[in-house]
Design a protein around this motif. Structure first.
Motif: not given
Ligand SMILES: NC(=O)c1ccc[n+]([C@@H]2O[C@H](COP(=O)([O-])OP(=O)(O)OC[C@H]3O[C@@H](n4cnc5c(N)ncnc54)[C@H](O)[C@@H]3O)[C@@H](O)[C@H]2O)c1
Ligand SMILES: [Fe+2]
Length: 359
Positions: A194, A198, A261, A275, A279
């Motif tokens: 994650d 990002h 996302h 999550h 992703n």
């Protein structure tokens, strides 16, 4: 033309270091208000594990166990808030101990102790009216950046969307690498990805500026060191992952995430895919958008012995397809960051459906 730059609120206090959890008692002491307890919201994984005994509970301080086998829902938040009010008449503070799920739960419960109604009423941007009670975040998994962000992501009756506001960031975070030490390798990988994702999405997005780039580049470098180059996982890797998550979260403050996302939110809403894993499943298919990042990601999968699930979207009903495409295409700022202002022309429903079909 005048430009308006975001004037964002940050976490007030940060303590970082191995074993720093032992300072929590002293940190909480001046924040205690009379008889009102400090409420610990702790990931249920830690029930009957040593961490629970290390929490500095005083007087009537309760622990409420957070079931993180699913991501937090608005009704869970409202339910815990109602219990705190019924059983304790309120709280001096709320301390969230766990991964992104328990931390988001703590942020949301803190806000709902002072704002009327249901947390579902506050899903969106700047809808929260009042500061919450004092709140502390203590990660036991690193990667989401929930420890620094101005959102608490909740799944509600109509949407999965955060309580995004200046009141949402924690007053205090406790970053103790000892607490992420025992995380299972697969979970650590997904939550770590994650963070990696990002960075890629923030750095390659159109919203990027020097502030966000400075944090994003450092975070990406740390992720590459631990997931791509380290011969094995060790304490140093935990320390670096914890800081990668922090910096990755800071990077998004002035920018935004992107395609992985936006697509992953649809998977989460319709299929309940978590999550970090969602992703990763999506990012694996995004070579056309993030070629270098996806190439390194595939190498990380191999080096860390992770096999992704396949065929998730097989057998969906048309109603589920519609919902999934709607949820994803509803993430306008993410798509705009990734593809530019004309993103709607580029990411048609057809193209997005074909992308989902590959997952
Ligand atoms: N607020 C934000 O800015 C933000 C950003 C990204 C994601 N999120 C949210 O964060 C959540 C995902 O968080 P996550 O990836 O950290 O996982 P998580 O909190 O959902 O936890 C995943 C699993 O790991 C377990 N777990 C937690 N710590 C552990 C440990 N030390 N050892 C063993 N097991 C442990 C949990 O019980 C759970 O079963 C999602 O709800 C997502 O929406 C929030
Ligand atoms: Fe994320």
């Amino acid at each position: 033309m005048t430009t308006s730059y975001r004037n964002f609120r940050m976490v007030d206090y940060v303590v970082y270091g191995r074993g720093c959890l032992s300072q929590l008692d002293g940190i909480l002491a001046p924040r205690r208000q009379g008889e009102r307890p400090m409420v610990f919201l702790v990931d249920a994984f830690f029930k009957d594990r040593p961490l629970a005994a290390q929490l500095p509970r005083r007087g009537r301080d309760p622990i409420y166990w957070v079931d993180a086998t699913h991501e937090p829902k608005t009704q869970d938040v409202d339910g815990i808030r109602d219990r705190i009010v019924a059983e304790h008449g309120g709280a001096s503070g709320v301390i969230g101990v766990g991964g992104g799920s328990a931390m988001d739960m703590a942020k949301a419960v803190s806000l709902m102790l002072t704002n009327q109604g249901s947390s579902a009423d506050y899903q969106g941007w700047d809808l929260v009216k009042r500061a919450g009670v004092y709140k502390v975040g203590i990660p036991t998994l690193s990667g989401t950046g929930a420890e620094v962000s101005r959102t608490a992501v909740l799944t509600g009756p109509v949407r999965k969307l955060g309580l995004n506001s200046d009141f949402t960031p924690f007053d205090q975070i406790v970053l103790d690498p000892d607490l992420i030490r025992g995380a299972p390798a697969e979970q650590r990988f997904y939550t770590g990805m994650d963070c990696y994702i990002h960075c890629i999405e923030s750095l390659q997005g159109s919203f990027i500026n020097a502030f966000s780039r400075s944090y994003g580049e450092k975070s990406q470098e740390l992720c590459e060191e631990i997931f791509l180059r380290k011969p094995q996982w060790d304490d140093d890797a935990d320390e670096k992952l914890m800081m990668a998550s922090y910096a990755g979260g800071m990077s998004i403050a002035y920018s935004q995430v992107g395609v992985a996302h936006a697509v992953s939110y649809g998977l989460a809403y319709v299929l309940g895919v978590r999550h970090g894993e969602g992703n990763s499943l999506v990012f694996d298919q995004l070579e056309e958008f993030y070629p270098a990042g996806v190439r390194d990601f595939k190498e990380m999968l191999v080096r860390n012995g992770i096999t992704l699930k396949r065929g998730l979207t097989r057998g969906l009903t048309e109603a589920q397809w519609d919902k999934m495409l709607d949820v994803s295409l509803g993430m306008g700022p993410l798509w705009e960051n990734a593809l530019g202002k004309d993103w709607k022309q580029q990411m048609t429903r057809d193209r997005l459906r074909r992308l989902y079909e590959r997952i």
